[in-house]
Scaffold this active site. Sequence first.
Site, PDB file in Angstrom:
ATOM      1  N   GLY A   1       0.825  -1.204   0.000  1.00 49.02           N
ATOM      2  CA  GLY A   1       0.000   0.000   0.000  1.00 49.02           C
ATOM      3  C   GLY A   1       0.858   1.252   0.000  1.00 49.02           C
ATOM      4  O   GLY A   1       2.084   1.192   0.105  1.00 49.02           O
ATOM      5  N   GLN A   2       0.182   2.399  -0.110  1.00 51.08           N
ATOM      6  CA  GLN A   2       0.870   3.689  -0.148  1.00 51.08           C
ATOM      7  C   GLN A   2       0.233   4.651   0.838  1.00 51.08           C
ATOM      8  O   GLN A   2      -0.971   4.569   1.103  1.00 51.08           O
ATOM      9  CB  GLN A   2       0.815   4.299  -1.549  1.00 51.08           C
ATOM     10  CG  GLN A   2       1.665   3.561  -2.565  1.00 51.08           C
ATOM     11  CD  GLN A   2       1.726   4.298  -3.901  1.00 51.08           C
ATOM     12  OE1 GLN A   2       0.915   5.167  -4.165  1.00 51.08           O
ATOM     13  NE2 GLN A   2       2.701   3.936  -4.715  1.00 51.08           N
ATOM     14  N   GLY A   3       1.055   5.520   1.394  1.00 52.17           N
ATOM     15  CA  GLY A   3       0.581   6.554   2.306  1.00 52.17           C
ATOM     16  C   GLY A   3       1.175   7.886   1.937  1.00 52.17           C
ATOM     17  O   GLY A   3       1.840   8.029   0.915  1.00 52.17           O
TER      18      GLY A   3
ATOM     19  N   GLY B   1       5.164   7.525   2.329  1.00 50.70           N
ATOM     20  CA  GLY B   1       5.938   6.466   1.708  1.00 50.70           C
ATOM     21  C   GLY B   1       5.094   5.302   1.239  1.00 50.70           C
ATOM     22  O   GLY B   1       3.869   5.304   1.340  1.00 50.70           O
TER      23      GLY B   1
ATOM     24  N   VAL C   1       4.624   0.996   1.315  1.00 52.58           N
ATOM     25  CA  VAL C   1       4.888  -0.170   2.157  1.00 52.58           C
ATOM     26  C   VAL C   1       5.013  -1.413   1.274  1.00 52.58           C
ATOM     27  O   VAL C   1       4.159  -1.653   0.413  1.00 52.58           O
ATOM     28  CB  VAL C   1       3.772  -0.369   3.203  1.00 52.58           C
ATOM     29  CG1 VAL C   1       4.092  -1.572   4.086  1.00 52.58           C
ATOM     30  CG2 VAL C   1       3.618   0.884   4.048  1.00 52.58           C
TER      31      VAL C   1
ATOM     32  N   LYS D   1       8.436   0.100   5.111  1.00 53.74           N
ATOM     33  CA  LYS D   1       7.927   1.379   4.601  1.00 53.74           C
ATOM     34  C   LYS D   1       9.102   2.213   4.114  1.00 53.74           C
ATOM     35  O   LYS D   1       9.955   2.633   4.893  1.00 53.74           O
ATOM     36  CB  LYS D   1       7.150   2.136   5.672  1.00 53.74           C
ATOM     37  CG  LYS D   1       6.616   3.477   5.158  1.00 53.74           C
ATOM     38  CD  LYS D   1       5.512   4.060   6.031  1.00 53.74           C
ATOM     39  CE  LYS D   1       6.037   4.605   7.323  1.00 53.74           C
ATOM     40  NZ  LYS D   1       5.004   5.341   8.079  1.00 53.74           N
TER      41      LYS D   1
ATOM     42  N   ASP E   1      -2.975  10.894  15.350  1.00 54.99           N
ATOM     43  CA  ASP E   1      -3.490  10.390  14.073  1.00 54.99           C
ATOM     44  C   ASP E   1      -4.139   9.011  14.249  1.00 54.99           C
ATOM     45  O   ASP E   1      -3.887   8.089  13.467  1.00 54.99           O
ATOM     46  CB  ASP E   1      -2.361  10.329  13.030  1.00 54.99           C
ATOM     47  CG  ASP E   1      -2.904  10.379  11.603  1.00 54.99           C
ATOM     48  OD1 ASP E   1      -4.082  10.728  11.427  1.00 54.99           O
ATOM     49  OD2 ASP E   1      -2.151  10.058  10.675  1.00 54.99           O
TER      50      ASP E   1
END
Length: 612
Positions: free
Chosen positions: A306-308, A311, A313, A327, A424
């Site tokens: 996945g992406q955040g 960065g 992962v 990550k 968060d």
Amino acid sequence: MANCLLCYLFFIILLVDHGLGFNECNISRCGSFGPPVRFPFRIRGKQPPHCGYPQPGFHLSCSENNETVLELPNSWKLFVQEIDYKSQVIYAKDSGGCLPRRLILNLNLSVSPFEIMNRKKNITLFKCPSRKMKDLFNNIWQIPCLSDLHYDVLAILSDWSIVDPDIVYCTKIHDYSEVASIDSVEYQEYILLLNWYNPTCKFCEAKGKYCRLKMNTIDSETECYGSIKPTKGASTKIIATGVILGTVLLVATAILLYRRYNFNKMEKEYQSKIENFLDDYKSFKPTRYSYADIKRMTNQFKDELGQGAYGTVFRGKLSDEILVAVKVLNNSKGNGEEFVNEVGTIGKIHHVNVVRLIGFCADGFRRALVYEYLPNDSLQKFISSADDKNHFLGWKRLQDIALGIAKGIEYLHQGCDQRILHFDIKPHNILLDHDFNPKISDFGLAKFCAKDQSAVSMTTARGTIGYIAPEVFSRNFRNVSYKADVYSFGMLVLEMVGGRKIIDVTEENDEQIYFPEWIYNLLEEGEDLRFQIEEVGDAKIAKKLAIVGLWCIQWNPVDRPSIKVAIHMLEGEGENLTIPPNPFNSAVRTRNIARISRKRPPLELDVVSETE
């Protein structure tokens, strides 16, 4: 900024090119000192076909030595010395070095657009012993390129009276008529004059203008355009344009150099900050890996999870038995603070409900974090309505997940040397292991404070829209404290209960409400929550989670429970829980909502909008 400057520069070049008439058909040359070539001529390979007159003789070429070559019939090549466009005459030399050979053989130029301008005369060739000939008289010329070591070849005008006594030693070779004149010049240096009559551009030259073919005409008609000699205004325009271009280039270069210098300076500061932190961090357990280790661990970053915002992962392996989540942080975002927060926070703590940091990479500007691998992804993947049997986890498991998250937050607030505020808490940052035990992750926005500190100083809001406490947005709602995490937890619990934020539009006034308001009004009216209940006790769990969530999202931080109190509420049976005060808007809005609270929530749900 750099791209804009380049576009502006390109625009100026196009403007100059258009305004001053510079185009692909203007003057060209073979070499620096070759004759200027323009219409009706063109140079093959340097100018397109439409730049020249559409007849074979007007297509010139360049030799290997950058000499301008004109090719006549029978593959006779001449080196062009000069082109007089006003008189329409070409001055050329024979490329083979023996022009008389061609002239004597009566070269036929009938298929050529050119005519020889030299005067025509009748001549006789004699072959004479080289040592017998002394001084040559007028009208007798030696032709070296036809001679050799033992004899000379002389050319004598046929109507000339021969008085030289040495001529008796010569042998007559042949009489030739109508040969181009060779007046006062030896054959080997003879310049051939070629004239063309069509196309006629003399009238353009007389006006000081260029000549070209008319566009969109079938016949090869010509027209005049431009100016051969730049006027004073044009010269001034060229100079002004050069000054503008030079200034733009100078400014663009200065800006680019400054930006590059500033970027390198910032990167060095960030890198120094991280290295200093890592020097102080050597005593802790997470392992430091090189970037080569990270690439090998992730099999060259082939399996993306996945992406955040900070960065991407990837799934990786420490060994055949141990899987990890890696990550890789973006270089383009943050200034190293996110990396320091992650390593400095997770690396110091160990709790069953907090994700474990195994190692990290800080190899130059490339940074990565290595976590334990949790196979069930994030809680966001499993948040769905109780009516959705394919993804709904069940009320007992939801209660266990909420309790685990609360215990993880309590550990952050009370179990460490310093209080850690996450800022968060949201479903994306709650990871689930193989038994669906929750683990809090992503500490990039975390802040430290003393346990007895009642407020935290913040310069900007941090968190995700939908989960951020009101006081984080505006100080009108009191100071920011650990109660901000309690608010985020409350929103997360309510989202778990309802599946997602539910939006309904009333029939009367088109107002919109979302799930927390809807559930509050149901509880206030004393009605049961209208969810799919399959087992005994599920209704109590749903109501308990809803009440805890509503207590945690009170707008005034003082009215919210501590996370420890929230844990006691979740661990209890729920019969003694009281409904909290209305955390929403005015009483009028609440009454309007109450009228529609008896409806079942709509089936179409809106996903929580998030900004990283």
